[in-house]
Design a protein around this motif. Structure first.
Motif, mmCIF file in Angstrom:
data_model
loop_
_atom_site.group_PDB
_atom_site.id
_atom_site.type_symbol
_atom_site.label_atom_id
_atom_site.label_comp_id
_atom_site.label_asym_id
_atom_site.label_seq_id
_atom_site.Cartn_x
_atom_site.Cartn_y
_atom_site.Cartn_z
ATOM 1 N N PRO A 177 -58.524 -28.450 42.250
ATOM 2 C CA PRO A 177 -59.373 -29.627 42.071
ATOM 3 C C PRO A 177 -58.604 -30.897 41.711
ATOM 4 C CG PRO A 177 -59.905 -27.936 40.440
ATOM 5 C CD PRO A 177 -58.897 -27.356 41.362
ATOM 6 N N ALA A 178 -57.465 -30.783 41.033
ATOM 7 C CA ALA A 178 -56.665 -31.969 40.721
ATOM 8 C C ALA A 178 -56.107 -32.584 42.003
ATOM 9 C CB ALA A 178 -55.533 -31.623 39.758
ATOM 10 N N ILE A 179 -55.699 -31.737 42.936
ATOM 11 C CA ILE A 179 -55.199 -32.220 44.226
ATOM 12 C C ILE A 179 -56.341 -32.827 45.026
ATOM 13 C CG2 ILE A 179 -54.224 -31.464 46.441
ATOM 14 C CD1 ILE A 179 -52.525 -29.456 44.766
ATOM 15 N N ALA A 180 -57.515 -32.203 44.982
ATOM 16 C CA ALA A 180 -58.685 -32.748 45.684
ATOM 17 C C ALA A 180 -59.063 -34.109 45.117
ATOM 18 C CB ALA A 180 -59.860 -31.780 45.584
ATOM 19 N N ALA A 181 -59.019 -34.264 43.796
ATOM 20 C CA ALA A 181 -59.353 -35.545 43.165
ATOM 21 C C ALA A 181 -58.376 -36.632 43.618
ATOM 22 C CB ALA A 181 -59.344 -35.410 41.645
ATOM 23 N N ALA A 182 -57.082 -36.314 43.640
ATOM 24 C CA ALA A 182 -56.068 -37.280 44.080
ATOM 25 C C ALA A 182 -56.269 -37.638 45.551
ATOM 26 C CB ALA A 182 -54.662 -36.721 43.848
ATOM 27 N N ARG A 183 -56.566 -36.645 46.374
ATOM 28 C CA ARG A 183 -56.804 -36.879 47.809
ATOM 29 C C ARG A 183 -58.004 -37.810 48.004
ATOM 30 N NH1 ARG A 183 -60.528 -34.386 50.220
ATOM 31 N NH2 ARG A 183 -60.407 -32.441 49.040
ATOM 32 N N GLU A 184 -59.107 -37.512 47.331
ATOM 33 C CA GLU A 184 -60.305 -38.342 47.464
ATOM 34 C C GLU A 184 -60.048 -39.758 46.991
ATOM 35 O OE1 GLU A 184 -63.242 -37.749 48.872
ATOM 36 O OE2 GLU A 184 -62.739 -35.685 49.402
ATOM 37 N N PHE A 185 -59.312 -39.894 45.891
ATOM 38 C CA PHE A 185 -59.006 -41.221 45.364
ATOM 39 C C PHE A 185 -58.251 -42.051 46.398
ATOM 40 C CE2 PHE A 185 -56.702 -44.397 42.943
ATOM 41 C CZ PHE A 185 -57.693 -44.886 42.093
ATOM 42 N N GLU A 186 -57.225 -41.449 46.982
ATOM 43 C CA GLU A 186 -56.429 -42.182 47.972
ATOM 44 C C GLU A 186 -57.251 -42.512 49.217
ATOM 45 O OE1 GLU A 186 -52.386 -41.714 50.653
ATOM 46 O OE2 GLU A 186 -52.502 -40.643 48.735
ATOM 47 N N GLU A 187 -58.015 -41.546 49.720
ATOM 48 C CA GLU A 187 -58.821 -41.771 50.921
ATOM 49 C C GLU A 187 -59.856 -42.875 50.713
ATOM 50 O OE1 GLU A 187 -60.582 -38.004 51.913
ATOM 51 O OE2 GLU A 187 -58.684 -37.156 52.639
ATOM 52 N N GLU A 188 -60.449 -42.929 49.524
ATOM 53 C CA GLU A 188 -61.558 -43.849 49.279
ATOM 54 C C GLU A 188 -61.131 -45.206 48.731
ATOM 55 O OE1 GLU A 188 -64.679 -41.905 47.058
ATOM 56 O OE2 GLU A 188 -64.607 -40.150 48.383
ATOM 57 N N THR A 189 -59.870 -45.325 48.248
ATOM 58 C CA THR A 189 -59.440 -46.600 47.660
ATOM 59 C C THR A 189 -58.229 -47.223 48.330
ATOM 60 O OG1 THR A 189 -57.925 -45.631 46.037
ATOM 61 C CG2 THR A 189 -60.270 -45.838 45.389
ATOM 62 N N GLY A 190 -57.381 -46.417 48.971
ATOM 63 C CA GLY A 190 -56.117 -46.924 49.490
ATOM 64 C C GLY A 190 -55.013 -46.892 48.449
ATOM 65 N N TRP A 191 -55.298 -46.357 47.268
ATOM 66 C CA TRP A 191 -54.314 -46.236 46.190
ATOM 67 C C TRP A 191 -53.986 -44.762 45.992
ATOM 68 C CZ3 TRP A 191 -52.485 -50.189 42.801
ATOM 69 C CH2 TRP A 191 -52.983 -51.469 43.081
ATOM 70 N N ARG A 192 -52.717 -44.466 45.760
ATOM 71 C CA ARG A 192 -52.284 -43.093 45.471
ATOM 72 C C ARG A 192 -52.105 -42.969 43.960
ATOM 73 N NH1 ARG A 192 -47.814 -42.001 49.010
ATOM 74 N NH2 ARG A 192 -49.497 -41.503 50.446
ATOM 75 N N PRO A 193 -52.857 -42.057 43.332
ATOM 76 C CA PRO A 193 -52.736 -41.931 41.873
ATOM 77 C C PRO A 193 -51.468 -41.214 41.464
ATOM 78 C CG PRO A 193 -54.233 -40.274 42.701
ATOM 79 C CD PRO A 193 -53.842 -41.132 43.882
#
Length: 178
Positions: free
Chosen positions: A83-99
């Motif tokens: 889930p941590a990887i999924a959260a990071a993936r969703e963040f990048e896909e939806e914002t353009g920022w890589r956490p």
């Protein structure tokens, strides 16, 4: 002890996103009732706070509730996906920022009386912009760094309505500013 017991259920609808079932529930006094159960994939949520104590939020419309509001990037986790990887993936896909490295902030079940929707919220205090336009640009009307200090006011005005966002942002507000 007051325990409701699921003695059996039947699926009434199913697709790749959810399953709706009708459960035969035995109450503590022996009576039975039919109870709707909605089974959903686990959800991964991402919150990133920068050095200025701003959090990157999505401004989006939800057709189901006919409401606009600020939300955190989120999405379903794949079968066996961390889930941590999924959260990071969703963040990048939806914002353009890589956490940066994601840490568990909290886990919530927004509707435990009817749904298995389990949300795990991860957070980071760093991010790098990797594209001007996000991959999932249709996910939101805009993306903005919003000061954490405004979170309680935004919630009170109904501008943050999602249960996972309310819980996560209040916790981050307390951790960073409290």
């Amino acid at each position: 002890m007051s325990v409701w017991r699921n003695v059996g259920e039947r699926t009434v609808y199913e697709n790749r996103w959810c399953q709706v079932a009708m459960a035969d529930v035995e109450l503590p006094d022996g009576r039975h009732l039919d109870h709707t159960v909605i089974r959903l994939r686990p959800v991964a949520v991402a919150a990133v706070v920068n050095e200025a104590n701003e959090v990157l939020l999505l401004w989006r419309h939800r057709f189901i509730t006919e409401a606009w509001g600020w939300e955190l990037p989120s999405g379903g986790t794949g079968e066996g996906e961390d889930p941590a990887i999924a959260a990071a993936r969703e963040f990048e896909e939806e914002t353009g920022w890589r956490p940066g490295p994601m840490r568990l902030l909290l886990a919530v079940d927004p509707m435990p009386g009817i749904s298995t929707s389990h949300h795990r919220v991860y957070w980071s205090d760093q991010a790098e912009q990797v594209r001007e336009v996000p991959v999932d640009v249709i996910e939101s009307a805009r993306r903005e760094w919003v000061p954490l200090e405004t979170v309680p006011t935004l919630i009170a005005r109904g501008e943050i309505r999602s249960a996972n966002a309310v819980a996560a942002l209040l916790m981050l507000h307390h951790r960073r500013l409290g």
